[in-house]
Design a protein around this motif. Sequence first.
Motif, mmCIF file in Angstrom:
data_model
loop_
_atom_site.group_PDB
_atom_site.id
_atom_site.type_symbol
_atom_site.label_atom_id
_atom_site.label_comp_id
_atom_site.label_asym_id
_atom_site.label_seq_id
_atom_site.Cartn_x
_atom_site.Cartn_y
_atom_site.Cartn_z
ATOM 1 N N PRO A 8 22.928 15.225 27.005
ATOM 2 C CA PRO A 8 23.043 15.931 28.282
ATOM 3 C C PRO A 8 24.403 16.606 28.442
ATOM 4 O O PRO A 8 25.392 16.190 27.846
ATOM 5 N N GLY A 9 24.429 17.622 29.247
ATOM 6 C CA GLY A 9 25.713 18.265 29.535
ATOM 7 C C GLY A 9 25.521 19.450 30.437
ATOM 8 O O GLY A 9 24.391 19.828 30.760
ATOM 9 N N THR A 10 26.645 20.005 30.835
ATOM 10 C CA THR A 10 26.576 21.210 31.670
ATOM 11 C C THR A 10 26.416 22.436 30.761
ATOM 12 O O THR A 10 25.706 23.377 31.105
ATOM 13 N N PHE A 11 27.096 22.404 29.637
ATOM 14 C CA PHE A 11 26.998 23.474 28.635
ATOM 15 C C PHE A 11 27.197 24.851 29.266
ATOM 16 O O PHE A 11 26.362 25.747 29.111
ATOM 17 N N VAL A 36 20.171 20.412 29.723
ATOM 18 C CA VAL A 36 21.143 21.138 30.536
ATOM 19 C C VAL A 36 21.039 20.656 31.989
ATOM 20 O O VAL A 36 19.957 20.720 32.590
ATOM 21 N N ALA A 37 22.155 20.174 32.527
ATOM 22 C CA ALA A 37 22.152 19.689 33.912
ATOM 23 C C ALA A 37 22.148 20.881 34.863
ATOM 24 O O ALA A 37 23.063 21.709 34.838
ATOM 25 N N ALA A 38 21.105 20.957 35.678
ATOM 26 C CA ALA A 38 20.975 22.116 36.580
ATOM 27 C C ALA A 38 21.888 21.968 37.787
ATOM 28 O O ALA A 38 22.462 22.944 38.259
ATOM 29 N N ASP A 39 22.026 20.766 38.269
ATOM 30 C CA ASP A 39 22.698 20.632 39.564
ATOM 31 C C ASP A 39 23.728 19.505 39.589
ATOM 32 O O ASP A 39 23.664 18.627 40.417
ATOM 33 N N ASN A 40 24.662 19.520 38.619
ATOM 34 C CA ASN A 40 25.700 18.496 38.756
ATOM 35 C C ASN A 40 26.848 19.061 39.601
ATOM 36 O O ASN A 40 26.743 20.140 40.179
ATOM 37 N N TYR A 41 27.931 18.334 39.643
ATOM 38 C CA TYR A 41 29.003 18.674 40.578
ATOM 39 C C TYR A 41 29.775 19.935 40.178
ATOM 40 O O TYR A 41 30.591 20.443 40.937
ATOM 41 N N LYS A 42 29.528 20.447 38.985
ATOM 42 C CA LYS A 42 30.345 21.574 38.516
ATOM 43 C C LYS A 42 29.795 22.906 38.993
ATOM 44 O O LYS A 42 28.580 23.123 38.982
ATOM 45 N N LYS A 43 30.707 23.799 39.344
ATOM 46 C CA LYS A 43 30.310 25.161 39.702
ATOM 47 C C LYS A 43 30.194 25.904 38.376
ATOM 48 O O LYS A 43 31.156 25.956 37.611
ATOM 49 N N ILE A 70 15.874 21.596 30.838
ATOM 50 C CA ILE A 70 16.755 21.579 32.015
ATOM 51 C C ILE A 70 16.395 20.331 32.808
ATOM 52 O O ILE A 70 15.210 20.016 32.940
ATOM 53 N N PHE A 71 17.415 19.605 33.282
ATOM 54 C CA PHE A 71 17.059 18.460 34.124
ATOM 55 C C PHE A 71 17.812 18.496 35.446
ATOM 56 O O PHE A 71 18.879 19.085 35.559
ATOM 57 N N ASN A 72 17.178 17.863 36.434
ATOM 58 C CA ASN A 72 17.759 17.711 37.768
ATOM 59 C C ASN A 72 17.836 16.231 38.080
ATOM 60 O O ASN A 72 17.074 15.453 37.523
ATOM 61 N N GLY A 73 18.705 15.873 39.002
ATOM 62 C CA GLY A 73 18.739 14.485 39.453
ATOM 63 C C GLY A 73 19.444 13.570 38.471
ATOM 64 O O GLY A 73 20.228 14.019 37.623
ATOM 65 N N LEU A 74 19.112 12.284 38.574
ATOM 66 C CA LEU A 74 19.812 11.280 37.772
ATOM 67 C C LEU A 74 19.398 11.340 36.306
ATOM 68 O O LEU A 74 18.212 11.415 35.983
ATOM 69 N N LEU A 75 20.412 11.252 35.460
ATOM 70 C CA LEU A 75 20.167 11.288 34.015
ATOM 71 C C LEU A 75 19.263 10.129 33.577
ATOM 72 O O LEU A 75 18.353 10.311 32.765
#
Length: 165
Positions: A8-11, A36-43, A70-75
Amino acid sequence: MEKIAVYPGTFDPVTYGHIHILKRAAKLFDKVIMAVAADNYKKTIFTAEERIGLIEACGLQGLNNVELDIFNGLLCDYLEKKGAVAIIRGLRAISDFEYEMQMGSLNRHLNNKVETVFLMADSEYSFISSSIIKNVAVLGGNIEQFVPDKVAEALREKKENRIFS
Ligand code: COA
């Protein structure tokens, strides 16, 4: 039983460092999902779909056991849904360790069926991160040695369109 791992990652965006970790993980597991994390804390400067597109442009053709998602929510919930047994994370320096230990421990508490597997980044890539690449790109530096051509091109386009500065 098929052993599935999630990387997982923001990539935002993917770099050669990430690809190197992915290729090594693909040798260890039956299947690796690069998530790919769709909605983590990073802009992010790229949308999740754009980030997937850039990973696809990285020459992963030979890697038949790699999937992109693409994933949302908790890993840990995502891992459960995918039937995955491991999380892959790259460790670049001692400074990564504390945060990774916290995240690995948290994820194991949330889902005790899952282990985090750390792969040490190759020294060639141990100093790069997505942020540092964006920083060099915005200042007009040469990033071709750190990211695939498509990624460098996409960063140049974002810069020209003033998506980031
Ligand atoms: N090569 C190059 N860069 C690397 C790297 C490698 N081998 N390994 C790590 N990095 C970089 C990343 O590019 C990233 O750079 P950036 O900060 O400039 O974007 C940085 O190191 C690591 O960032 P970090 O925030 O630790 O992780 P991430 O962006 O890769 O992903 C998630 C974090 C998505 C895995 C995490 O936030 C998550 O699981 N979110 C889902 C919600 C959740 O479950 N939260 C609870 C658990 S924490």
